[in-house]
Design a protein around this motif. Structure first.
Motif, short mmCIF file in Angstrom:
data_model
loop_
_atom_site.label_atom_id
_atom_site.label_comp_id
_atom_site.label_asym_id
_atom_site.label_seq_id
_atom_site.Cartn_x
_atom_site.Cartn_y
_atom_site.Cartn_z
N THR A 188 -9.99 -7.49 -4.56
CA THR A 188 -9.36 -6.25 -4.14
C THR A 188 -8.19 -5.86 -5.04
OG1 THR A 188 -8.00 -7.40 -2.52
CG2 THR A 188 -10.10 -6.47 -1.75
N LEU A 189 -7.94 -6.63 -6.09
CA LEU A 189 -7.00 -6.16 -7.10
C LEU A 189 -7.49 -4.85 -7.71
CD1 LEU A 189 -5.92 -9.47 -8.85
CD2 LEU A 189 -4.50 -7.96 -7.48
N GLY A 190 -8.78 -4.54 -7.50
CA GLY A 190 -9.29 -3.23 -7.88
C GLY A 190 -8.58 -2.11 -7.14
N LEU A 191 -8.10 -2.40 -5.94
CA LEU A 191 -7.34 -1.40 -5.19
C LEU A 191 -6.06 -1.06 -5.96
CD1 LEU A 191 -7.14 0.29 -2.64
CD2 LEU A 191 -6.14 -1.68 -1.48
N LEU A 192 -5.42 -2.05 -6.53
CA LEU A 192 -4.25 -1.81 -7.36
C LEU A 192 -4.64 -0.92 -8.54
CD1 LEU A 192 -1.28 -2.40 -8.11
CD2 LEU A 192 -2.13 -4.39 -9.37
N THR A 193 -5.78 -1.19 -9.14
CA THR A 193 -6.26 -0.36 -10.25
C THR A 193 -6.45 1.08 -9.81
OG1 THR A 193 -7.35 -2.24 -11.28
CG2 THR A 193 -8.16 -0.07 -11.90
N ALA A 194 -7.08 1.26 -8.65
CA ALA A 194 -7.37 2.61 -8.17
C ALA A 194 -6.10 3.40 -7.87
CB ALA A 194 -8.25 2.53 -6.92
N LEU A 195 -5.04 2.72 -7.48
CA LEU A 195 -3.79 3.39 -7.13
C LEU A 195 -2.80 3.47 -8.28
CD1 LEU A 195 -3.30 1.79 -3.60
CD2 LEU A 195 -4.17 4.08 -4.13
N SER A 196 -3.10 2.80 -9.38
CA SER A 196 -2.18 2.77 -10.52
C SER A 196 -2.34 4.01 -11.39
CB SER A 196 -2.45 1.52 -11.37
OG SER A 196 -2.12 0.36 -10.65
#
Length: 137
Positions: A91-99
């Motif tokens: 879910t570090l992809g969530l960080l990517t999506a919000l960055s």
């Protein structure tokens, strides 16, 4: 799948039967991104001991999105229709999506591509590993 775990996706696992195979049957492209985890990547013993550097390497997933866009024609994918999904550390992809978008004209040509995604699906997200952050929340 951080830190070498991609190879552990078993062909008969729930991930394959409920996620990967149905996506492939509907003509989606599927790419498993191998990325460094910001804490466990940096907890290897060192002499002298060093604390985790939590400001890196959270760009691995963004850079993979940029790379996929740069090679979209060769990969046969739609560069305008990229989404991420992840479980647990994924879910570090969530960080990517919000960055913010990481596109830049500096460096390798693929870095000029957008790091933004169309959608993100996250389940069982871990928000922190730092006991002090948990205690202060």
């Amino acid at each position: 799948h951080p830190n070498g775990e991609t190879e552990k996706i078993a062909p008969n696992s729930l991930h394959m039967s409920q996620l990967v195979n149905p996506a492939l049957e509907k003509n989606f492209a599927f790419m498993a991104i191998e990325f460094r985890h910001p804490v466990s990547s940096q907890l290897a013993p060192s002499n002298p001991p060093t604390p985790p550097q939590l400001d890196i390497p959270n760009t691995d997933i963004s850079r993979a999105v940029q790379w996929a866009r740069a090679w979209a024609d060769e990969l046969g994918i739609d560069p305008k229709n990229i989404f991420l999904l992840g479980q647990s550390r994924g879910t570090l992809g969530l960080l990517t999506a919000l960055s913010p978008n990481m596109a830049s004209s500096d460096g390798a040509p693929y870095l000029a591509q957008s790091s933004r995604v169309n959608a993100m699906y996250a389940v069982q997200a871990q928000t922190t590993y730092e006991q002090e952050q948990i205690a202060n929340s």
